[in-house]
Design a protein around this motif. Structure first.
Motif: not given
Lengths: 428, 286
Positions: A86, A255-256, A393, A395, A398-399, A402-403, A408, B229-230, B233-236, B245-246, B250
């Motif tokens: 950057k 999962v993580d 960035a 995610k 991955p989200t 993970q869902k 979920k 970690r940011g 899991i799945a942004g929960q 920030y993200q 990011a």
């Protein structure tokens, strides 16, 4: 009273700085000095000394020919790499002349006006014809080349030979066999994962999506739209997320996990199989499973087929703000030449991008065969567009995984949501 | 009071606070990403476009909601624990008091980063001490949203209760014994004395620790970012600051990130104003 006097000065400072609202200036183009210092950025590696030795050799050859030039190499740590880039994009004074760039990042650098167009230079380069077309695509935006592919890495299926022999298993040749083997391993070895997979491991999941005929996005007429919500992609997502069952890789534990997490689990002997790259070999060799593993291509759904792998790796490019354009191109092509990519293979195990270089290392290293089979079966890549940086960035993938893994959301709902977000990212 | 006496404060606040805020507001009106920063594409004025994008995003409302609940929980527990321990400190012997204040100060002095990492080691799924002791091999403490929030909340409280404890303890110590003695002579019980004498005298201090805690906990970043970690899991476990920030850094959407920053600033300003008004009404001079 002193503070009072400082006020006008501070205000003046603030107003002066206020003049620079978001800049719309175009950056200066490169100039072409033949002397001075050539600044080079390369990635730091776990065993950097080996890489450094190869690079130093190239520098020696380069400076022998260009005696007025000094080459200054910085090795960028993985964690702070994005920030350094950057800075380089924002301020030409802190930019290097030549840089290594992760092949998924290149499109964003190009959109940020950071990379020099080297199409002409590559056309004149004697070794350019030796580069395979699918890798040249990874450095091509529009119809212009913005670098050269340096080395490549693909992932394949590592498995534990001792466990497979003890349980009477053979290496899987289809997805169904992979599932059966994984279940058997976990049933017989309670403290092991059948296969180490991770909810944050995008490049582990994508082969399943590609194998099912899906993709992240499709390009029609230069415009990308999300394709992760297509029926084929959803079949692939289901195939991958089904591996997170208690009989294979329990969601609680997997999962993580990131890609690195699965490497760790396999290397520590906590998993019967893992989807690891040829570049992960040294980590596995350093772990508890040294000498107790072998590799086959990751099988697809159809028996005997190979799931398309992600064409990982890194490229070399020239920053647009360079003041030594010719020298920078020359050094880039020297590092990317067959000679030095072969040396880099010997030092680091990175497979050369060049076709002839690749053939040579395969001939002398049987370990690479499954990876090369995977490459030859055809690799895939993420969309070459600046939006990939956003998709990565934020995610989004991955989200989505993970869902589904945590229950979920259903595959349909999670994929539809991700699809909308991906399409939106391309629309920006 | 002559107004010019405010000038020294302004000399510090304008460049350090108002100017960055002005820039933040300006950026929030532009489509401003990495290509714009480095001049690859011109910055485009989008008016309220970033705010429209933000408010139309259901994820933003989820994140905002859970940030408010999480911050409120952390503030309540921090205050309750800090106040209880402050009262305890006035009742125990010198040695115990010294030990307690050292223990609290150590937690306070630990950088948020270090604290978060150490707690993560303790609660690691495969190698953590907690799972080892409880015999829960492979249990993932971050799997469930509420449990993950509670764990991170515990670390936030652990980091911030010492400030409340020390401040309130100092406040209690500063109440002249003669006032309490007079109350006792007038027949006030300990509880009445606390309610009618100690609490009112502590009110300005309580106001400060409450506002401080709300601001800190609403803006919590490090603990969530490091421990989950940011965003989990799945942004929960995403909270507003990590979300900003993200978006801003990011994924290099500086305009959108600035819009989130503006929203956060406004929310905290409103909270602060409400609190100040409530205090005014009770007749406190601040």
């Amino acid at each position: 009273m002193r503070k009072l006097l400082a006020l006008p000065a501070l205000l003046a400072l603030a107003l002066g700085a206020g003049a620079c609202a978001p800049s719309t200036d175009a950056p200066t183009d490169s100039t072409d000095s033949r002397t001075g210092t050539l600044r080079v950025w390369l990635f730091d590696e776990a065993n950097r000394t080996a890489k450094e030795a190869v690079v130093n050799e190239a520098i020696a050859e380069f400076t022998a020919k260009n005696s007025d030039v000094k080459v200054d190499v910085s090795y960028l740590a993985t964690d702070t790499r994005a920030e350094k880039y950057k800075g380089a994009l924002n301020d030409p004074a802190s930019a290097p002349d030549v840089t290594e760039v992760g092949n998924t990042d290149l499109a964003n650098f190009v959109a940020s006006n950071g990379m020099a167009d080297v199409t002409e230079d590559n056309r004149k380069w004697a070794e350019a014809a030796d580069l395979p077309a699918d890798l040249v695509q990874t450095v091509t935006v529009g119809d212009k080349a913005y670098g050269v592919p340096w080395w490549i890495g693909v992932r394949a299926l590592y498995y534990r030979t001792d466990v497979f022999t003890a349980l009477g298993l053979t290496p899987p040749t289809s997805y169904a066999e992979l599932v059966t083997a994984a279940k058997k391993i976990r049933a017989e070895r309670k403290d092991m994962l059948g296969i180490a997979v991770g909810g944050l491991y995008t490049f582990g999941a994508l082969p399943f999506v590609w194998d099912a005929g899906g993709d992240i996005a499709t390009n029609s007429g230069g415009k990308y739209t999300g394709a992760i919500g297509s029926p084929a992609s959803k079949a692939g997502i289901k195939a991958y997320t089904d591996l997170f069952s208690p009989e294979i890789c329990p969601a609680q534990q997997c999962v993580d996990l990131t890609g690195g997490g699965t490497v760790e689990a396999f290397a520590a002997g906590r998993a019967g199989m893992g989807i690891l790259g040829n570049f992960n070999r040294s980590a596995v060799e350093a772990g508890a499973v040294k000498g107790k593993y072998a590799v086959v291509p990751l099988p697809g759904a159809k028996p005997g087929s190979i799931a398309p792998a992600f064409a990982g790796g890194s490229s070399l490019g020239v920053f647009r703000s360079t003041t030594h354009r010719s020298l920078a191109v020359e050094f880039m092509q020297l590092l990317a030449s067959k000679k030095y990519t072969l040396k880099l293979y010997d030092a680091m195990g990175f497979v050369p991008a060049m076709k002839s270089g690749r053939a040579e290392v395969i001939a002398k290293e049987p370990f690479l065969k499954p990876f090369v089979d995977t490459m030859e079966a055809g690799t895939k890549f993420v969309p070459v567009d600046k939006a990939w940086t956003t998709i990565d960035a934020e995610k989004i993938l991955p989200t989505m995984l993970q869902k589904v893994i945590t229950g979920k959301a259903t595959v349909d709902a999670a994929a539809a949501e991700a699809n909308t977000q991906i399409t939106a990212a391309f629309g920006k | 009071m002559p107004l010019w006496l405010l000038l020294p404060a302004l000399a510090v606040l304008v460049p350090m606070f108002a100017y960055p805020l002005y820039q933040l507001g300006l950026l929030s009106l532009f489509d401003y990403g990495q290509p714009q920063v480095s001049g690859g594409e011109p910055a485009r004025f989008v008016g309220a476009g970033n705010f429209r994008t933000l408010f139309a995003d259901p994820a933003f409302w989820t994140v905002l909601g859970q940030t408010v609940v999480f911050a409120a929980g952390c503030v309540l527990v921090t205050l309750a624990l800090g106040a209880a321990l402050a009262v305890l400190m006035t009742r125990i012997g010198k040695l115990a008091r010294t030990l307690l204040s050292y223990a609290a100060l150590t937690a306070w002095a630990a950088p948020a980063m270090t604290g978060s990492v150490v707690w993560m080691f303790l609660f690691d799924s495969n190698l953590g001490l907690v799972n080892e002791v409880l015999g829960l091999d492979g249990h993932n403490w971050l799997y469930d949203r509420t449990v993950a929030f509670a764990l991170v909340g515990a670390v936030v409280v652990w980091h911030s209760f010492p400030f409340v404890m020390i401040t309130l303890y100092a406040g209690i110590q500063a109440i002249p014994p003669s006032v309490l003695e007079a109350a006792a002579l007038d027949g006030a019980s300990a509880a009445t004395a606390f309610r009618r004498v100690t609490a009112p005298m502590l009110r300005p201090l309580i106001a400060i620790v409450v506002i401080q805690s709300i601001i800190w906990d609403f803006k919590v970043f490090t603990q969530i970012y490091v421990m989950t970690r940011g965003g989990g899991i799945a942004g929960q476990n995403m909270v507003l600051n990590v979300y900003a920030y993200q978006k801003a850094f990011a994924s290099s959407q500086y305009g959108l990130g600035s819009a989130i920053g503006i929203v956060m600033t406004l929310i905290l300003l409103v909270v602060t104003l409400f609190y100040l008004r409530a205090l005014r009404r009770t007749g406190e001079v601040l």
